[in-house]
Design a protein around this motif. Structure first.
Motif, PDB file in Angstrom:
ATOM      1  N   GLU A 277       0.824  -1.211   0.000  1.00 21.91           N
ATOM      2  CA  GLU A 277       0.000   0.000   0.000  1.00 21.91           C
ATOM      3  C   GLU A 277       0.858   1.262   0.000  1.00 21.91           C
ATOM      4  O   GLU A 277       0.583   2.206  -0.762  1.00 21.91           O
ATOM      5  CB  GLU A 277      -0.919  -0.003   1.224  1.00 21.91           C
ATOM      6  CG  GLU A 277      -1.780   1.249   1.349  1.00 21.91           C
ATOM      7  CD  GLU A 277      -2.604   1.262   2.623  1.00 21.91           C
ATOM      8  OE1 GLU A 277      -3.185   2.328   2.927  1.00 21.91           O
ATOM      9  OE2 GLU A 277      -2.668   0.221   3.319  1.00 21.91           O
ATOM     10  N   MET A 278       1.899   1.269   0.825  1.00 21.19           N
ATOM     11  CA  MET A 278       2.735   2.467   0.927  1.00 21.19           C
ATOM     12  C   MET A 278       3.718   2.562  -0.241  1.00 21.19           C
ATOM     13  O   MET A 278       4.190   3.644  -0.577  1.00 21.19           O
ATOM     14  CB  MET A 278       3.483   2.487   2.254  1.00 21.19           C
ATOM     15  CG  MET A 278       2.581   2.437   3.487  1.00 21.19           C
ATOM     16  SD  MET A 278       1.202   3.611   3.431  1.00 21.19           S
ATOM     17  CE  MET A 278       2.066   5.173   3.405  1.00 21.19           C
ATOM     18  N   GLY A 279       4.087   1.432  -0.826  1.00 25.23           N
ATOM     19  CA  GLY A 279       4.894   1.429  -2.035  1.00 25.23           C
ATOM     20  C   GLY A 279       6.360   1.741  -1.866  1.00 25.23           C
ATOM     21  O   GLY A 279       7.056   2.009  -2.855  1.00 25.23           O
ATOM     22  N   ASP A 280       6.858   1.681  -0.617  1.00 27.14           N
ATOM     23  CA  ASP A 280       8.260   2.063  -0.410  1.00 27.14           C
ATOM     24  C   ASP A 280       9.183   0.879  -0.127  1.00 27.14           C
ATOM     25  O   ASP A 280      10.354   0.891  -0.510  1.00 27.14           O
ATOM     26  CB  ASP A 280       8.378   3.087   0.728  1.00 27.14           C
ATOM     27  CG  ASP A 280       7.750   2.621   2.032  1.00 27.14           C
ATOM     28  OD1 ASP A 280       7.092   1.557   2.029  1.00 27.14           O
ATOM     29  OD2 ASP A 280       7.890   3.327   3.055  1.00 27.14           O
ATOM     30  N   VAL A 281       8.697  -0.162   0.535  1.00 30.52           N
ATOM     31  CA  VAL A 281       9.556  -1.286   0.916  1.00 30.52           C
ATOM     32  C   VAL A 281       9.888  -2.135  -0.306  1.00 30.52           C
ATOM     33  O   VAL A 281       8.995  -2.630  -1.000  1.00 30.52           O
ATOM     34  CB  VAL A 281       8.890  -2.146   2.005  1.00 30.52           C
ATOM     35  CG1 VAL A 281       9.703  -3.426   2.253  1.00 30.52           C
ATOM     36  CG2 VAL A 281       8.762  -1.352   3.304  1.00 30.52           C
ATOM     37  N   VAL A 282      11.170  -2.288  -0.576  1.00 33.07           N
ATOM     38  CA  VAL A 282      11.633  -3.066  -1.730  1.00 33.07           C
ATOM     39  C   VAL A 282      12.160  -4.432  -1.320  1.00 33.07           C
ATOM     40  O   VAL A 282      12.292  -5.324  -2.163  1.00 33.07           O
ATOM     41  CB  VAL A 282      12.724  -2.305  -2.517  1.00 33.07           C
ATOM     42  CG1 VAL A 282      12.169  -1.002  -3.076  1.00 33.07           C
ATOM     43  CG2 VAL A 282      13.946  -2.028  -1.634  1.00 33.07           C
ATOM     44  N   SER A 283      12.488  -4.612  -0.035  1.00 32.97           N
ATOM     45  CA  SER A 283      12.998  -5.913   0.405  1.00 32.97           C
ATOM     46  C   SER A 283      12.704  -6.135   1.878  1.00 32.97           C
ATOM     47  O   SER A 283      12.643  -5.191   2.668  1.00 32.97           O
ATOM     48  CB  SER A 283      14.507  -6.032   0.139  1.00 32.97           C
ATOM     49  OG  SER A 283      15.232  -5.118   0.933  1.00 32.97           O
ATOM     50  N   VAL A 284      12.523  -7.411   2.230  1.00 32.78           N
ATOM     51  CA  VAL A 284      12.241  -7.837   3.599  1.00 32.78           C
ATOM     52  C   VAL A 284      13.278  -8.883   3.985  1.00 32.78           C
ATOM     53  O   VAL A 284      13.513  -9.841   3.240  1.00 32.78           O
ATOM     54  CB  VAL A 284      10.824  -8.436   3.711  1.00 32.78           C
ATOM     55  CG1 VAL A 284      10.578  -8.975   5.116  1.00 32.78           C
ATOM     56  CG2 VAL A 284       9.773  -7.394   3.347  1.00 32.78           C
ATOM     57  N   HIS A 285      13.889  -8.722   5.177  1.00 40.29           N
ATOM     58  CA  HIS A 285      14.984  -9.598   5.599  1.00 40.29           C
ATOM     59  C   HIS A 285      14.692 -10.150   6.998  1.00 40.29           C
ATOM     60  O   HIS A 285      14.492  -9.383   7.939  1.00 40.29           O
ATOM     61  CB  HIS A 285      16.300  -8.827   5.577  1.00 40.29           C
ATOM     62  CG  HIS A 285      16.600  -8.222   4.242  1.00 40.29           C
ATOM     63  ND1 HIS A 285      17.249  -8.908   3.239  1.00 40.29           N
ATOM     64  CD2 HIS A 285      16.300  -6.992   3.727  1.00 40.29           C
ATOM     65  CE1 HIS A 285      17.345  -8.143   2.168  1.00 40.29           C
ATOM     66  NE2 HIS A 285      16.777  -6.982   2.436  1.00 40.29           N
ATOM     67  N   CYS A 286      14.690 -11.481   7.107  1.00 35.00           N
ATOM     68  CA  CYS A 286      14.337 -12.153   8.354  1.00 35.00           C
ATOM     69  C   CYS A 286      15.356 -13.231   8.711  1.00 35.00           C
ATOM     70  O   CYS A 286      16.296 -13.482   7.960  1.00 35.00           O
ATOM     71  CB  CYS A 286      12.949 -12.785   8.230  1.00 35.00           C
ATOM     72  SG  CYS A 286      11.632 -11.614   7.872  1.00 35.00           S
ATOM     73  N   GLY A 287      15.130 -13.881   9.838  1.00 35.89           N
ATOM     74  CA  GLY A 287      15.953 -14.992  10.292  1.00 35.89           C
ATOM     75  C   GLY A 287      15.063 -16.078  10.850  1.00 35.89           C
ATOM     76  O   GLY A 287      14.129 -16.517  10.214  1.00 35.89           O
ATOM     77  N   HIS A 288      15.349 -16.519  12.075  1.00 33.10           N
ATOM     78  CA  HIS A 288      14.482 -17.409  12.852  1.00 33.10           C
ATOM     79  C   HIS A 288      14.590 -18.875  12.453  1.00 33.10           C
ATOM     80  O   HIS A 288      14.805 -19.735  13.307  1.00 33.10           O
ATOM     81  CB  HIS A 288      13.032 -16.925  12.753  1.00 33.10           C
ATOM     82  CG  HIS A 288      12.081 -17.638  13.672  1.00 33.10           C
ATOM     83  ND1 HIS A 288      12.329 -17.803  15.013  1.00 33.10           N
ATOM     84  CD2 HIS A 288      10.869 -18.222  13.429  1.00 33.10           C
ATOM     85  CE1 HIS A 288      11.312 -18.447  15.573  1.00 33.10           C
ATOM     86  NE2 HIS A 288      10.424 -18.720  14.636  1.00 33.10           N
ATOM     87  N   ASP A 289      14.399 -19.204  11.178  1.00 36.24           N
ATOM     88  CA  ASP A 289      14.475 -20.582  10.714  1.00 36.24           C
ATOM     89  C   ASP A 289      15.905 -20.870  10.258  1.00 36.24           C
ATOM     90  O   ASP A 289      16.293 -20.536   9.140  1.00 36.24           O
ATOM     91  CB  ASP A 289      13.484 -20.812   9.570  1.00 36.24           C
ATOM     92  CG  ASP A 289      12.051 -20.556   9.992  1.00 36.24           C
ATOM     93  OD1 ASP A 289      11.740 -20.804  11.173  1.00 36.24           O
ATOM     94  OD2 ASP A 289      11.243 -20.109   9.153  1.00 36.24           O
TER      95      ASP A 289
END
Length: 415
Positions: A277-289
């Motif tokens: 919706e906001m159109g700004d996030v180009v990438s998402v970075h996670c861990g955990h697994d």
């Protein structure tokens, strides 16, 4: 008529079994409380690109400091990774410390581990920021105390997020141009606290709550209004969003999925939808697994696991420990990434294994959630139902044969 009664009985049993095996629908309230302020800034540091317009981030995830013998090697590996890429910033995406290893009595235990895990950055004068995971707060410090501890280090950029939303490490770090006369940020780094266990009362893993989603949307909107443009943004947090699962099942991805599954939010709180919706996030970075390091494009946004960095705790299964390295290019804006391994070798993104849509087993639900558990239960019930149905049919047939005297005749004819 006996056969008819048996068939009716079997149909009723199957309907009841499948009805009872359906998972209950979970309802949740939408908390619209939010704050547009950004919490407490730390050290007044302004991040800038290099003269060539690049900015490099090393993602350390699941360091799991907590056992001295393993911590020694983790620190060595951190040094190898930092020396290889010489990042401008390290982002630690949770479970930096295995809080469960605390003996419940040693004072200052967490502080000692924190000093050890930040020392490789201190030795190289590299700044860092972190977000909490599900194990960090299991020792002698809570989330707020951990942030306060970290803020004592001059190289830390960690911030204490707004107090009127869920979580602790919710904040944004802008990256500006090397050209100091340019006031517009090149990129924004959003940090989110994804909690620990359960989400909105639903059993499973934690999540980014609706109040945090609302905070992000208002913060993003304020940046867009201030600079009259959309600033490209990267998001970092510990527990993956459910879209990682959807991408693995139905999209193209690269890398390994060797964990027990994808242990994402137990409730999809709409964080990815807010990014769109906001159109700004180009990438998402996670861990955990720990044994997952795959990435892919999901509806125009890069979703990428980090490579597990720490020696303690399980994984990665068949790979070396390491870090995902993300490099931002200012003009034109571009984002590239790769994996740096503990021995210093580099794995380019395109050289990782490709996973095609619906290739191999489908995971359907985030692991350890009610739906995932109920799905396993349903599979067992279905198998059991088939077995019961088969035995019931045999029993009905034998009963019919008995009532008609056929069993007696068979016995007489075949002594």
């Amino acid at each position: 008529k006996y056969v008819h009664r048996c068939c009716v009985f079997i149909i009723v049993v199957i309907i009841l079994v499948n009805y009872l095996s359906l998972p209950a629908k979970a309802y949740s309230t939408n908390d619209n409380s939010s704050s547009i302020h950004n919490g407490e800034d730390n050290n007044g540091v302004i991040l800038r690109t290099r003269a060539d317009g690049t900015f490099t981030i090393s993602q350390f995830t699941d360091l799991h400091y907590g056992r001295a013998s393993n911590d020694y090697y983790t620190a060595i590996f951190q040094g190898v990774l930092l020396d290889a890429d010489k990042p401008d910033l390290v982002v630690m995406t949770g479970d930096s410390v295995s809080g469960y290893n605390w003996d419940k009595k040693t004072p200052g235990w967490f502080a000692g581990k924190w000093q050890a895990l930040t020392q490789p950055m201190i030795d190289r004068n590299i700044k860092w920021a972190f977000t909490l995971g599900n194990h960090d707060t299991e020792a002698d410090l809570n989330g707020t105390e951990i942030v306060r501890l970290d803020q004592q280090f001059p190289l830390s950029l960690t911030q204490l997020g707004p107090s009127d939303i869920d979580g602790v490490t919710n904040y944004v770090i802008p990256i500006f141009s090397y050209n100091v006369s340019d006031p517009i940020p090149v990129a924004l780094l959003y940090m989110f606290d994804s909690g620990e266990k359960d989400c909105q009362g639903v059993s499973g893993w934690g999540c980014v709550y609706p109040s945090q989603v609302a905070w992000y949307k208002q913060t993003s909107k304020s940046f867009q209004q201030k600079y009259n443009k959309i600033i490209p943004a990267l998001a970092f947090f510990h527990i993956p969003i459910p879209e990682f699962l959807y991408m693995w099942d139905h999209g193209y991805s690269m890398g390994d999925m060797e964990d027990s599954g994808i242990c994402c939010f137990s409730v999809n709180t709409g964080l990815f939808a807010a990014f769109k919706e906001m159109g700004d996030v180009v990438s998402v970075h996670c861990g955990h697994d720990h044994s997952n390091d795959f990435y892919g494009d999901y509806d125009g946004i890069l979703l990428a696991y980090g490579r597990k960095t720490g020696v303690s705790a399980y994984g990665p299964k068949d790979e070396m420990r390491g870090a995902r390295v993300i490099q931002i290019q200012q003009s034109p804006f571009n984002l590239s990434h790769w994996i740096r391994q503990e021995d210093g070798t580099k794995i380019e993104s395109q050289h990782q294994i490709t996973h095609a849509p619906e290739q191999g087993p489908q995971h359907r639900f985030c692991c350890d959630t009610i739906k995932a558990k109920m799905w396993r239960v349903r599979v067992k019930i279905v198998i059991g139902t088939i077995g019961v149905t088969f035995l019931t049919l045999i029993g009905c047939c034998l009963f019919v044969l008995y009532k008609k005297g056929l069993l007696y005749k068979c016995g007489r004819e075949h002594p």
